[in-house]
Design a protein around this motif. Structure first.
Motif, mmCIF file in Angstrom:
data_model
loop_
_atom_site.group_PDB
_atom_site.id
_atom_site.type_symbol
_atom_site.label_atom_id
_atom_site.label_comp_id
_atom_site.label_asym_id
_atom_site.label_seq_id
_atom_site.Cartn_x
_atom_site.Cartn_y
_atom_site.Cartn_z
ATOM 1 N N THR A 16 -2.176 6.770 -1.743
ATOM 2 C CA THR A 16 -3.383 6.017 -2.087
ATOM 3 C C THR A 16 -4.430 6.209 -0.979
ATOM 4 O O THR A 16 -4.182 5.833 0.165
ATOM 5 C CB THR A 16 -3.076 4.501 -2.206
ATOM 6 O OG1 THR A 16 -1.840 4.342 -2.883
ATOM 7 C CG2 THR A 16 -4.191 3.779 -2.932
ATOM 8 N N PRO A 17 -5.599 6.801 -1.306
ATOM 9 C CA PRO A 17 -6.605 7.045 -0.268
ATOM 10 C C PRO A 17 -7.112 5.727 0.321
ATOM 11 O O PRO A 17 -7.317 4.746 -0.394
ATOM 12 C CB PRO A 17 -7.741 7.752 -1.022
ATOM 13 C CG PRO A 17 -7.160 8.182 -2.332
ATOM 14 C CD PRO A 17 -6.027 7.253 -2.632
ATOM 15 N N ASN A 68 -0.001 -3.975 12.762
ATOM 16 C CA ASN A 68 0.193 -3.217 14.002
ATOM 17 C C ASN A 68 1.165 -3.971 14.903
ATOM 18 O O ASN A 68 1.401 -5.156 14.719
ATOM 19 C CB ASN A 68 -1.144 -3.049 14.737
ATOM 20 C CG ASN A 68 -2.031 -2.014 14.051
ATOM 21 O OD1 ASN A 68 -1.535 -1.073 13.447
ATOM 22 N ND2 ASN A 68 -3.329 -2.218 14.118
ATOM 23 N N LEU A 78 -5.675 3.556 2.289
ATOM 24 C CA LEU A 78 -4.718 2.503 2.663
ATOM 25 C C LEU A 78 -3.761 2.957 3.771
ATOM 26 O O LEU A 78 -2.746 2.322 4.012
ATOM 27 C CB LEU A 78 -3.896 2.056 1.448
ATOM 28 C CG LEU A 78 -4.636 1.544 0.218
ATOM 29 C CD1 LEU A 78 -3.644 1.014 -0.813
ATOM 30 C CD2 LEU A 78 -5.621 0.445 0.602
ATOM 31 N N GLU A 79 -4.086 4.054 4.447
ATOM 32 C CA GLU A 79 -3.171 4.576 5.452
ATOM 33 C C GLU A 79 -2.870 3.478 6.478
ATOM 34 O O GLU A 79 -3.775 2.859 7.019
ATOM 35 C CB GLU A 79 -3.778 5.793 6.174
ATOM 36 C CG GLU A 79 -4.000 7.012 5.299
ATOM 37 C CD GLU A 79 -5.323 6.967 4.518
ATOM 38 O OE1 GLU A 79 -6.112 6.031 4.724
ATOM 39 O OE2 GLU A 79 -5.563 7.879 3.694
ATOM 40 N N HIS A 80 -1.582 3.256 6.692
ATOM 41 C CA HIS A 80 -1.186 2.236 7.658
ATOM 42 C C HIS A 80 0.215 2.547 8.154
ATOM 43 O O HIS A 80 0.931 3.342 7.553
ATOM 44 C CB HIS A 80 -1.224 0.838 7.029
ATOM 45 C CG HIS A 80 -0.217 0.653 5.933
ATOM 46 N ND1 HIS A 80 -0.412 1.143 4.665
ATOM 47 C CD2 HIS A 80 0.997 0.054 5.924
ATOM 48 C CE1 HIS A 80 0.647 0.848 3.917
ATOM 49 N NE2 HIS A 80 1.524 0.180 4.652
ATOM 50 N N ARG A 81 0.597 1.902 9.262
ATOM 51 C CA ARG A 81 1.895 2.113 9.861
ATOM 52 C C ARG A 81 2.642 0.792 9.914
ATOM 53 O O ARG A 81 2.055 -0.235 10.290
ATOM 54 C CB ARG A 81 1.752 2.624 11.303
ATOM 55 C CG ARG A 81 1.505 4.116 11.441
ATOM 56 C CD ARG A 81 0.160 4.603 10.925
ATOM 57 N NE ARG A 81 -0.994 3.966 11.554
ATOM 58 C CZ ARG A 81 -2.236 4.035 11.089
ATOM 59 N NH1 ARG A 81 -2.510 4.702 9.978
ATOM 60 N NH2 ARG A 81 -3.227 3.416 11.713
ATOM 61 N N ILE A 82 3.898 0.834 9.510
ATOM 62 C CA ILE A 82 4.732 -0.359 9.670
ATOM 63 C C ILE A 82 6.018 0.048 10.364
ATOM 64 O O ILE A 82 6.301 1.237 10.513
ATOM 65 C CB ILE A 82 5.042 -1.046 8.312
ATOM 66 C CG1 ILE A 82 5.705 -0.073 7.345
ATOM 67 C CG2 ILE A 82 3.791 -1.653 7.725
ATOM 68 C CD1 ILE A 82 6.125 -0.717 6.042
ATOM 69 N N GLY A 83 6.779 -0.931 10.782
ATOM 70 C CA GLY A 83 8.004 -0.594 11.491
ATOM 71 C C GLY A 83 8.800 -1.816 11.871
ATOM 72 O O GLY A 83 8.506 -2.925 11.424
ATOM 73 N N GLY A 142 0.848 -1.193 0.000
ATOM 74 C CA GLY A 142 0.000 0.000 0.000
ATOM 75 C C GLY A 142 0.878 1.235 0.000
ATOM 76 O O GLY A 142 1.719 1.402 0.880
ATOM 77 N N ILE A 143 0.716 2.060 -0.986
ATOM 78 C CA ILE A 143 1.690 3.128 -1.209
ATOM 79 C C ILE A 143 1.140 4.487 -0.783
ATOM 80 O O ILE A 143 0.015 4.841 -1.134
ATOM 81 C CB ILE A 143 2.097 3.107 -2.697
ATOM 82 C CG1 ILE A 143 2.904 1.831 -2.919
ATOM 83 C CG2 ILE A 143 2.898 4.323 -3.082
ATOM 84 C CD1 ILE A 143 3.165 1.535 -4.338
ATOM 85 N N PRO A 144 1.915 5.262 -0.017
ATOM 86 C CA PRO A 144 1.469 6.597 0.383
ATOM 87 C C PRO A 144 0.956 7.390 -0.822
ATOM 88 O O PRO A 144 1.584 7.363 -1.882
ATOM 89 C CB PRO A 144 2.739 7.231 0.963
ATOM 90 C CG PRO A 144 3.557 6.075 1.442
ATOM 91 C CD PRO A 144 3.262 4.946 0.495
#
Lengths: 618, 337
Positions: free
Chosen positions: A461-462, A479, A464-469, A457-459
């Motif tokens: 793209t409406p 998460n 699909l906001e997500h956080r990875i780390g 999911g690419i920044p």
């Protein structure tokens, strides 16, 4: 002025190995490159091997300051730069001293006698002049006052200082060698015209000296034009001569175009990988974003950022740089982002032998990260197939959503060879895992059932906001989830994902024999040396010696074990102290893996391989 | 066809579903809410915002924002953020970092990102201590500070983040207390508007390991007397009674009282944040009394992406290559039949 110590019989040769040696400022790399390019365009197969000191300009005339360029040209398939020399061109005593060992007895040396003065002889630690003390009686020595002849040829050219005049004597040597091997000089004259476009006096001087050398060899008739090397029988097609590092860069250009993604390179200069950066920065016309970072870590960090943002992301380095990138590579691995790390291996450990070749980063590539951190590891095996494996590295990264380490080495990266140009139409399709538009219950860690690749999911793209780390993630949402069962599950998924790549790579094939007494096993940049040695041992009448060369290391091809079962003995040859052999031992029980290792910063020689093979099958 | 309606966000749109796990009373909550309130003011689309962090308490920040985000590794967020921005210059990219993350382990990346002037925003949570590893001194801890790794007092002199940043040619530097949410929000909006790398240092209190370290600067009852809140184009006046000001005396800033010794408002320096020469900005960031807050420097300069973009356009216009095939079949090629 010229002596011929041995009479030469005219010969028609299938292949010839020539080495040009001199001071590191004498232009030997240029001379060698010009000769090999010209020969390739003539239709010969070629393989080259530049060998230069790590000092940019070592003290003049010193033994450790010798720079060399070896080229192997043939009317038959040529897969290594060659072992023993047919012709040694030595521009000074130090070059002669450090390279004479490689010349076949009875073969030819061309020397610049002007350079054999007292000072240079002392620097090369000669007690007596080898041109006078009969120590070269077993060779055919062509003595030429090259420096004086060059000065003479240039006496009417304006605008040249003494240094510029002396420096063009390499073109005198090249002109002589062109005549000896029936090569046209036009390619090199074209080269002068382009290179010195704004300095016409240098075009004039270099052309004059090249011609002088050429006609000198011709008119004095003291060097018979006795060698003829016909064009090689190569598959028909359009060719060009390419260096391994250029081929690597071009493989990525092709992968970017094929995948429809923009190409990003984050890199920090390091020998012998820097030429990939040099090549990539040229291609802004294709929209290549090449970023020279402040250090190795920022190089990979910027590439990780670009991968997160949807680019085809690459970082390039050599051994010590890979060590610095280790932590960030683990991050890319746990975030399951597509990323290609190129490691052009050099001699280690630590700073080691920066300009020499070695295969000693395999274990680092496999395991050089904290935690359970498997990535795909593949290795190119010739200068030309650096193109294919760079393309393949990008394809695997994008299709399987994982970092890929591409191993090449100083030997194939700096070596050049004819490349049958592959047009975009011939290259396979590259898919990706990008989610173009949001849908209900989209999750970043939902996987493709076959490959286990996660959604990308690419920044921008409406929805699909997500956080990875870098913290352990939940197997669906991505998460943070540090629950014991989840960690075990995720560790196993990441390992299985890499293992499943087996279903998408070709099986390993053998050459020369499919079963029998001995299987010679290699991987990566040693293909040329091993291939010619196994070929030769079979030609010499030893039968049932097979050859299997690995390009896919992690995962290994599916049929590896079945192949090993068909041979009585397995000999794993590597330019390290035994790394691939231990990976095989870990993976396959019930085999005795023999090993042959060389750790001198140099490629395998043909003879040492032949001796070893023969010992095992006699 | 439906009319396209511009969606108006509220701070709630930027709250993620993750439980916020900072210690109760931490200033990080203030910064988080200030950011969530500032974003609707910036007029950016939610999907075009990316938060990148390294390691440390502050670096948990991206998990709590309902935007794109990456919680990366220690010190490397500027490198990652640079890659994101160069890959897609349309994105609004924020680096959330702390004093250890930015100036110890990530020091090299910190100075180079400022030097390059990529259009990124960096929020530096400066609490003068290592929180996540439970209380060791940091590169901004003061000499003599007793911490878990300096039980007899810290012997390493600190960085002043503003001084370091300006030395690295930062084009935008702001400093603000961690207890003034409205001011923080306003500065975040300004940082977003600024084209180039913006650095915002937040004087953030750590309630557990360094509680009260900014009390004598940021507490409500002292802040007007101890801080000078700088605004571009306005005189450098501070104090509860707005009677204190700064003048230049030889090569030093000096605090004066308006109405004393013949000083009038006309004698007070006027803040020029947009000045290219950082000399005055350096003096301001070094001031110990009053402590300069607000936007200290905001010098408009060409960004790296603008340079790269211009160069790419120029190369494209002059190149005969549009497809890789053009390159592969160019120059010295030969046929084998």
């Amino acid at each position: 002025m010229i002596t011929e110590k041995l009479k030469l019989q005219p010969e028609v040769l299938e292949a010839v190995v020539i080495r040009f040696v001199g001071d590191s400022g004498d232009g030997m790399q240029l001379t060698g490159t010009q000769f090999s390019d010209t020969s390739a365009m003539f239709g010969n197969d070629i393989a080259t091997f530049p060998n230069y000191p790590s000092e940019i300009r070592a003290p003049q005339g010193s033994l450790y300051g010798v720079s060399g360029f070896q080229v192997h040209i043939g009317s038959v398939e040529v897969s290594t730069p060659g072992d023993n020399l047919d012709l040694l061109v030595a521009m000074n005593p130090a070059g002669l001293k450090t390279n004479l060992y490689a010349l076949k007895p009875g073969h030819t040396i061309i020397v610049d006698t002007d350079a054999f003065n007292k000072k240079n002889l002392e620097k090369a630690q000669y007690d007596t002049n080898p041109l006078e003390d009969h120590s070269l009686d077993n060779y055919r020595v062509i003595q030429v006052d090259m420096t004086s002849l060059t000065k003479e040829a240039l006496k009417n050219v304006e605008g040249l200082d003494n240094k510029a005049i002396t420096r063009s004597k390499n073109m005198f040597a090249l002109g002589m060698v062109y005549w000896m091997y029936g090569r046209a000089k036009e390619h090199t004259i074209d080269f002068f015209n382009k290179k010195f476009k704004t300095k016409p006096h240098l075009i004039e001087s270099n052309t004059k000296v090249l011609n002088a050398g050429y006609y000198f060899a011709e008119t004095l008739e003291l060097i018979p034009n006795a060698y003829t090397i016909s064009p090689a029988k190569m598959p028909s097609g359009t060719y060009r001569v390419i260096m391994g590092n250029t081929a690597t860069a071009w493989g990525f250009l092709a992968a970017a175009e094929k995948s429809g993604l923009e190409l990003f390179l984050g890199s920090y200069p390091i020998t012998p990988a820097t030429d990939i950066l040099h090549e990539m920065v040229k291609h802004k016309h294709f929209g290549v974003k090449a970023f020279q970072a402040e250090d190795e870590i920022a190089g990979i960090a910027s590439a990780i950022g670009a991968a997160f943002a949807g680019d085809l992301a690459i970082t390039t380095t050599s051994g010590p740089g890979l060590a610095l990138k280790g932590e960030a590579l683990g991050l890319a691995m746990i975030m399951e982002l597509p990323l290609v790390v190129v490691n052009v291996q050099r001699g280690g450990p630590s700073t080691g032998l920066p300009t020499k070749t070695e295969q000693s980063d395999l274990m680092q590539a496999m395991y050089g990260r904290n935690g359970e951190s498997p990535v795909i590891v593949i290795a190119a095996s010739t200068p030309a197939n650096c193109f294919n494996f760079a393309f393949q590295a990008a394809k695997l990264a994008l299709e399987h959503m994982t970092p890929v380490i591409l191993l090449t080495d100083g030997y194939i990266a700096n070596g050049s060879a004819p490349w049958k140009i592959q047009s975009m139409e011939e290259l396979p399709e590259i898919k990706n895992n990008i989610t173009k538009t949001a849908y209900e219950n989209w999750q970043p860690y939902t996987r493709n059932e076959d490959t286990l690749a996660r959604n990308w999911g690419i920044p921008g793209t409406p929805g699909l906001e997500h956080r990875i780390g870098g913290l352990e993630k939940d197997s669906v949402t991505g998460n943070v989830n540090q629950a014991p069962e989840n960690h075990e599950k995720m560790t196993k998924i990441r390992a299985e994902k890499v293992k499943r790549v087996q279903n998408y790579i070709p099986e390993i094939k053998t050459e020369f024999a499919d079963s029998g007494d001995l299987l010679v096993v290699g991987w990566g940049g040693t293909y040329g040396s091993l291939h010619s040695a196994v070929k030769q041992v079979n030609l010499e009448g030893y039968k049932n010696i097979g050859f299997a060369h690995f390009n896919y290391i992690n995962p290994l091809p599916k049929n590896t074990e079945a192949l090993f079962k068909r041979f009585k003995k397995i000999l794993v040859c590597e330019l390290n102290n035994g790394q691939f052999v231990n990976i095989l031992r870990m993976n396959f029980n019930g085999f005795e893996f023999l090993q042959f290792n060389k750790i001198q910063g140099l490629p395998f020689g043909n003879n040492e391989l032949l001796d070893e093979f023969k010992k095992l099958v006699k | 066809m439906e009319a396209i309606v511009e969606k108006k966000y509220t701070y709630k749109d930027f709250e993620s579903d993750q439980e916020v796990r900072w210690c109760p009373g931490c200033d990080d909550y203030v910064i988080l809410r200030s950011m969530q309130k500032a974003l609707p003011e910036m007029g950016v689309k939610k999907e075009e915002v990316v938060f990148v962090s390294g390691i440390g308490c502050s670096s948990r920040f991206p998990y709590y924002m309902n935007t794109y985000g990456m919680h990366s590794i220690h010190g490397r967020a500027p490198g990652i953020a640079s890659g994101i921005k160069l890959a897609n210059p349309k994105l609004s990219v924020w680096v959330m970092t702390g004093d250890g993350d930015a100036m110890a382990i990530g020091g090299n990346h910190f100075i180079h990102v400022l030097r390059r002037n990529i259009d990124l925003n960096i929020v530096l949570f400066n609490n003068e201590i290592y929180g996540l590893t439970k209380g060791q001194f940091s590169p901004t801890s003061v000499v003599g500070q007793k911490t878990k790794s300096s039980p007899y007092g810290n012997t390493q002199p600190p960085f002043n983040p503003g001084e370091l940043a300006l030395g690295a040619n930062a084009r935008f530097f702001a400093r603000i207390g961690g207890n003034v949410p409205k001011d923080i929000s306003q500065i975040l909006v300004e940082a977003h508007k600024f084209k180039g790398t913006s650095l915002i240092e937040v004087l953030q209190n750590c309630v557990i390991f360094n509680d009260g370290c900014y009390n004598n600067i940021t507490n409500k009852d002292v802040k007007e007397d101890k801080q000078i809140y700088l605004e571009h184009g306005k005189p450098m006046i501070f104090g509860k009674n707005r009677d204190k000001g700064l003048i230049l005396n030889k090569l030093k800033l000096e605090v004066v009282t308006i109405g004393e010794n013949g000083i009038t408002e006309a004698d007070i320096l006027v803040h020029n944040a947009k000045e290219k020469d950082p000399t005055m900005h350096q003096m301001l960031v070094r001031l110990e009394y009053p402590v300069a807050t607000g936007i200290i420097r905001s010098f408009d300069d060409v960004t790296l992406e603008e340079r790269e973009d211009a160069l790419t356009k120029q190369v494209k216009a002059n190149s005969k290559f549009t497809k890789t095939n053009d390159l592969f079949f160019s120059g010295e090629i030969y046929m084998v039949n």
